[in-house]
Design an enzyme around this catalytic site. Structure first.
Site, PDB file in Angstrom:
ATOM      1  CB  SER A  20      -1.037  -0.020   1.373  1.00  0.00           C
ATOM      2  OG  SER A  20      -1.465   1.096   1.297  1.00  0.00           O
ATOM      3  CE  LYS A  71     -11.557  -0.212  -1.273  1.00  0.00           C
ATOM      4  NZ  LYS A  71     -11.465   0.337  -2.458  1.00  0.00           N
ATOM      5  CG  ASN A  92     -12.510   4.799   0.520  1.00  0.00           C
ATOM      6  OD1 ASN A  92     -13.337   5.313   1.183  1.00  0.00           O
ATOM      7  ND2 ASN A  92     -11.483   5.080  -0.254  1.00  0.00           N
ATOM      8  N   GLY A 134     -18.135  -3.193 -11.711  1.00  0.00           N
ATOM      9  CA  GLY A 134     -18.031  -3.934 -10.395  1.00  0.00           C
ATOM     10  C   GLY A 134     -17.836  -2.757  -9.309  1.00  0.00           C
ATOM     11  N   GLY A 135     -17.058  -3.363  -8.519  1.00  0.00           N
ATOM     12  CA  GLY A 135     -17.099  -2.442  -7.061  1.00  0.00           C
ATOM     13  C   GLY A 135     -16.663  -0.825  -7.350  1.00  0.00           C
ATOM     14  CG  ASN A 156     -19.965  -5.209 -16.655  1.00  0.00           C
ATOM     15  OD1 ASN A 156     -18.714  -4.917 -16.691  1.00  0.00           O
ATOM     16  ND2 ASN A 156     -20.564  -5.913 -16.042  1.00  0.00           N
ATOM     17  NE  ARG A 157     -16.415 -10.325 -18.487  1.00  0.00           N
ATOM     18  CZ  ARG A 157     -15.234 -10.605 -17.794  1.00  0.00           C
ATOM     19  NH1 ARG A 157     -14.401 -10.927 -18.460  1.00  0.00           N
ATOM     20  NH2 ARG A 157     -15.215 -10.611 -16.495  1.00  0.00           N
ATOM     21  CB  SER A 160     -27.578  -8.867 -15.729  1.00  0.00           C
ATOM     22  OG  SER A 160     -26.433  -9.665 -15.226  1.00  0.00           O
ATOM     23  CG  MET A 223     -10.911   3.903 -12.347  1.00  0.00           C
ATOM     24  SD  MET A 223     -12.090   3.055 -11.239  1.00  0.00           S
ATOM     25  CE  MET A 223     -13.514   3.806 -11.403  1.00  0.00           C
TER      26      MET A 223
END
Ligand code: NDP
Length: 282
Positions: A20, A71, A92, A134-135, A156-157, A160, A223
């Site tokens: 980190s 998280k 976070n 995702g998150g 998204n892939r 849903s 990101m």
């Protein structure tokens, strides 16, 4: 005689945690803002997150950042949640006060601040594409909507999951923002900002998107950050787009946590430059 006060204690909790960069970032913030505090990495056992937080709090700890894989557990542990943490479904940043555990999520505001302040790109009235559901994508939804783009498309892939994010965004009040959830193949027209929140970059893969989504005015944002440009940024580069990696998001989410805890907003520009140089990033 003056009593010497011990510094306020903060940690970043994760497993693993040695990699980190948060301790170095917060140490720099503390020195820049003259804050009497210490910030350490804390490795929690995979089955011992709540116990690690309790022990740290009992020892007088003031706050904690939370990273992979805790998280969602931090979200469950918090006794009070901000709206952006509620929509993110993940926390976070924890702050401790009396019996209360305040949970927040600063990832989304970190992304938005990096785009708006550091990259100088306005989102208001713009056409924005979010790749992934995702998150990380969920965490940035509310701060992105708060900037009032004209349109936010979530691709998204797994369709849903994009649709689930769309419903969440609608429930939290998308206002006049035109929302759409779709698969890659349906994407069309150019976008002002394209944010890659998929984890495809981790394996140097590219979501199957068309070159026609980009032009020279498009900001392509990944990101992820690393020593090499990601496959997504390399693809965007060939289309002449403006490029930005996720290092600024990392620094800005840390700055927002620091602000929550200390009430002081550190200047991030210098640190961002220093970090990019130290990590030898492009
Ligand atoms: P998740 O595992 O929660 O979600 C992964 C997403 O990526 C899903 O939408 C998934 O689609 C999609 N995906 C995975 N592989 C591929 C592929 N090969 N092609 C296309 N789509 C793919 O991960 P997170 O949301 O937590 O993280 C996403 C990225 O964001 C990571 O690279 C992470 O490092 C980065 N991140 C950066 C931060 C920063 O501060 N800079 C902060 C947080 C995250 P599907 O639903 O179909 O499985």
């Amino acid at each position: 005689m003056n009593a010497i006060l011990s510094p306020d204690q903060y940690v970043v909790i994760g497993n693993p945690i040695a990699h980190s960069k948060s301790p170095a970032i917060h140490a720099r913030f503390a020195s820049l803002c003259k804050q009497h505090m210490e910030y350490q990495p804390l490795l929690a056992p995979l089955d011992g997150f709540a116990a690690s937080v309790a022990a740290f709090r009992d020892g007088g700890g003031k706050g904690a950042n939370v990273t992979v894989p805790f998280k969602l557990q931090a979200y469950a542990l918090a006794t009070q949640l901000t709206a952006r943490a509620q929509l993110a479904g993940a926390v976070n940043t924890l702050s401790f006060s009396g019996n209360e555990i305040f949970g927040d999520n600063t990832d989304g505001v970190g992304l938005v601040n990096d785009i708006v302040r550091n990259a100088g790109k306005t989102l208001k009235g713009k056409r924005v594409l979010l790749l992934g559901a995702g998150g990380a994508a969920r965490g940035v939804l509310l701060p992105l909507l708060s900037e009032q783009p004209s349109e936010l498309v979530i691709a998204n892939r797994t369709l849903s999951k994009a649709e689930e994010l769309l419903v969440l965004a609608q429930q939290h009040g998308a206002g006049s923002v035109k929302l759409q959830a779709c698969e890659w193949a349906v994407l069309s027209g150019r976008f002002d900002v394209i944010i890659n929140a998929t984890s495809a970059s981790l394996s140097d893969e590219l979501p199957p998107i068309s070159a026609t989504l980009f032009d020279a005015h498009t900001l392509a944002y990944d990101m992820m950050y690393g020593a090499q440009l990601t496959a997504f940024l390399r693809f965007a580069q060939t289309q002449g787009a403006q490029l930005r990696d996720g290092l600024g998001m990392l620094v800005e989410q840390a700055a927002e946590s620091f602000y929550i805890w200390r009430g002081v907003r550190p200047d991030t520009a210098m640190l961002l430059l220093e970090l990019r140089e130290a990590l030898e990033l492009p």
